[in-house]
Design an enzyme around this catalytic site. Structure first.
Site, PDB file in Angstrom:
ATOM      1  N   GLU A  49      83.050  -2.551  28.285  1.00 30.43           N
ATOM      2  CA  GLU A  49      83.336  -1.440  29.196  1.00 30.43           C
ATOM      3  C   GLU A  49      83.391  -1.936  30.644  1.00 30.43           C
ATOM      4  O   GLU A  49      84.318  -1.635  31.400  1.00 30.43           O
ATOM      5  CB  GLU A  49      82.242  -0.356  29.093  1.00 30.43           C
ATOM      6  CG  GLU A  49      82.130   0.301  27.722  1.00 30.43           C
ATOM      7  CD  GLU A  49      81.152  -0.400  26.798  1.00 30.43           C
ATOM      8  OE1 GLU A  49      81.062  -1.650  26.855  1.00 30.43           O
ATOM      9  OE2 GLU A  49      80.479   0.287  26.004  1.00 30.43           O
ATOM     10  N   THR A  52      73.851 -30.810  -2.802  1.00 26.65           N
ATOM     11  CA  THR A  52      75.084 -31.140  -2.081  1.00 26.65           C
ATOM     12  C   THR A  52      74.872 -32.333  -1.150  1.00 26.65           C
ATOM     13  O   THR A  52      75.737 -33.190  -1.018  1.00 26.65           O
ATOM     14  CB  THR A  52      75.563 -29.905  -1.282  1.00 26.65           C
ATOM     15  OG1 THR A  52      75.825 -28.864  -2.219  1.00 26.65           O
ATOM     16  CG2 THR A  52      76.814 -30.198  -0.487  1.00 26.65           C
ATOM     17  N   ASP A  80      77.227 -35.357  -1.875  1.00 28.32           N
ATOM     18  CA  ASP A  80      78.373 -35.464  -0.954  1.00 28.32           C
ATOM     19  C   ASP A  80      78.039 -36.043   0.417  1.00 28.32           C
ATOM     20  O   ASP A  80      78.944 -36.405   1.155  1.00 28.32           O
ATOM     21  CB  ASP A  80      79.000 -34.068  -0.712  1.00 28.32           C
ATOM     22  CG  ASP A  80      79.625 -33.505  -1.972  1.00 28.32           C
ATOM     23  OD1 ASP A  80      79.917 -34.300  -2.882  1.00 28.32           O
ATOM     24  OD2 ASP A  80      79.820 -32.283  -2.037  1.00 28.32           O
ATOM     25  N   LEU A 108      79.013 -31.227   7.847  1.00 27.45           N
ATOM     26  CA  LEU A 108      78.902 -29.792   8.118  1.00 27.45           C
ATOM     27  C   LEU A 108      79.065 -29.429   9.591  1.00 27.45           C
ATOM     28  O   LEU A 108      78.393 -28.538  10.088  1.00 27.45           O
ATOM     29  CB  LEU A 108      77.557 -29.240   7.623  1.00 27.45           C
ATOM     30  CG  LEU A 108      77.248 -29.384   6.138  1.00 27.45           C
ATOM     31  CD1 LEU A 108      75.843 -28.884   5.835  1.00 27.45           C
ATOM     32  CD2 LEU A 108      78.266 -28.628   5.290  1.00 27.45           C
ATOM     33  N   SER A 156      63.498 -27.915  -1.401  1.00 28.87           N
ATOM     34  CA  SER A 156      62.111 -27.558  -1.775  1.00 28.87           C
ATOM     35  C   SER A 156      61.142 -28.734  -1.721  1.00 28.87           C
ATOM     36  O   SER A 156      60.034 -28.605  -1.230  1.00 28.87           O
ATOM     37  CB  SER A 156      62.081 -26.933  -3.172  1.00 28.87           C
ATOM     38  OG  SER A 156      62.652 -25.650  -3.117  1.00 28.87           O
ATOM     39  N   GLY A 183      76.368 -26.169  -3.659  1.00 27.09           N
ATOM     40  CA  GLY A 183      76.969 -26.403  -4.971  1.00 27.09           C
ATOM     41  C   GLY A 183      76.633 -25.249  -5.900  1.00 27.09           C
ATOM     42  O   GLY A 183      76.006 -24.257  -5.495  1.00 27.09           O
TER      43      GLY A 183
HETATM   44 ZN    ZN Z   1      76.994  -1.994  27.463  1.00 29.72          ZN
END
Ligand code: ZN
Length: 332
Positions: free
Chosen positions: A21, A165, A169, A173, A190, A262
């Site tokens: 705005e 992954t 691989d 990323l 984990s 994966g």
């Molecule tokens: Zn605002």
């Protein structure tokens, strides 16, 4: 809009800067007395990082305001409308409400739940494989589709993979597009198996990287910390609980996560019920092989009627490849 003409337009360009705005009104030098204003989101009426938008709308003498959606924060919703009405403006709400919400699905979900918006992305062949039976996956799709993935990553605050992954691989990323800020890279690991010489760990000082783990020995933790990796412990009986991890990320101001793991990780993540959108890139190739990996593994559903359904699908053609995207239908 005044006398049927668009006088000015604006959008919220960056967090912490002026809202749409104010951006629109500040750059317009014409007299806007009695003009109509169309906004996708209810104007704010509180002092945040920038002054309230209702102030400038009132100052400029706008006559009517047409609003797509109310503020998604239930504690604030309707307050902007109230302020405008108190100053004699005419206000209409709910104009193309669903379309306006969709323009900003990440923001709406995060603001109203505090949990990041989760999307899942994978690339597969026409016979539904993400890698050959030997594990080779470079590359499933062509240049155009891969560039599209890099563009899409920018929309998300974080990209997440499972440890599988990383071990197979060794991905980077990143966005691979110059001058862009890379999203936070998160590995769900984990038992803290991430190799210290993986690309993710080796680049953790330049590209933000986090490892979520349940258990791990102190030496490994120290080495990762030294390498610049952020560590988050979520121990749910020796596993990282995905939902708890998302709650923790939400607290850390991560509003969105793109999952690029994966099949095993995807199976777990889909069970959490938190995945809102799927991006499936399909390359017109056939590789076959019953040992070749597919995008969602785990146990799966026993009956077709239990399937997770995707709705409001869209199809993009990207070179020879296609991308199918849509929203995951949330269980009632
Ligand atoms: Zn605002």
């Amino acid at each position: 809009v005044k006398n049927g003409r668009i006088m000015t337009e604006g959008y919220h360009q960056q967090y912490g800067e002026y809202h749409a705005e104010r951006n629109a009104l500040m750059k317009c030098e014409y007299d806007l007395t009695g003009a109509d204003m169309y906004v996708t989101l209810e104007p704010c009426c509180h002092q945040g990082k920038t002054p309230p938008c209702t102030d400038i709308i009132i100052e400029r003498g706008i006559g009517r305001v047409f609003i797509g959606t109310l503020d998604p924060n239930p504690l604030i919703a309707g307050k902007g409308v109230q302020v405008l009405k108190e100053h004699g403006l005419k206000v209409e709400t709910g104009i193309l409400e669903r379309e306006c919400q969709e323009l900003n699905e990440i923001f709406f979900q995060y603001i109203s739940t505090g949990i990041p918006y989760v999307a899942m992305k994978y690339a597969m062949t026409l016979d539904g494989k993400i890698a050959t039976f030997t594990g080779d996956s470079k590359w499933v799709t062509g240049d155009v589709a891969r560039h599209h993935v890099h563009e899409m990553r920018k929309k998300y605050s974080a990209i997440m993979v499972g440890i599988g992954t990383v071990l197979v691989d060794d991905p980077m990323l990143n966005c691979r597009i110059e001058q862009d800020v890379d999203p936070l890279r998160i590995v769900c690991d984990s038992h803290l198996r991430i190799p210290l010489n993986s690309q993710l760990v080796r680049t953790a000082k330049t590209i933000p990287t986090m490892v979520a783990y349940a258990t791990g020995d102190e030496d490994k933790l120290e080495a990762l910390r030294e390498a610049g990796v952020q560590l988050v412990q979520i121990n749910d009986n020796g596993r990282v609980n995905f939902k708890e991890l998302m709650i923790e990320l939400g607290k850390r101001k991560i509003d969105s996560v793109l999952i690029e793991g994966g099949g095993t990780f995807h199976g777990t993540v889909l069970k959490s019920g938190l995945v809102k959108r799927i991006y499936c890139y399909i390359a017109p190739k056939l590789i076959g092989g019953k040992e070749a990996k597919s995008p969602v593994e785990g146990d799966g559903f026993s009956l077709m009627k239990e399937a997770l359904e995707i709705t409001e699908t869209e199809i993009l053609k990207l070179g020879e490849d296609i991308c199918v995207t849509g929203k995951v239908v949330q269980p009632e």
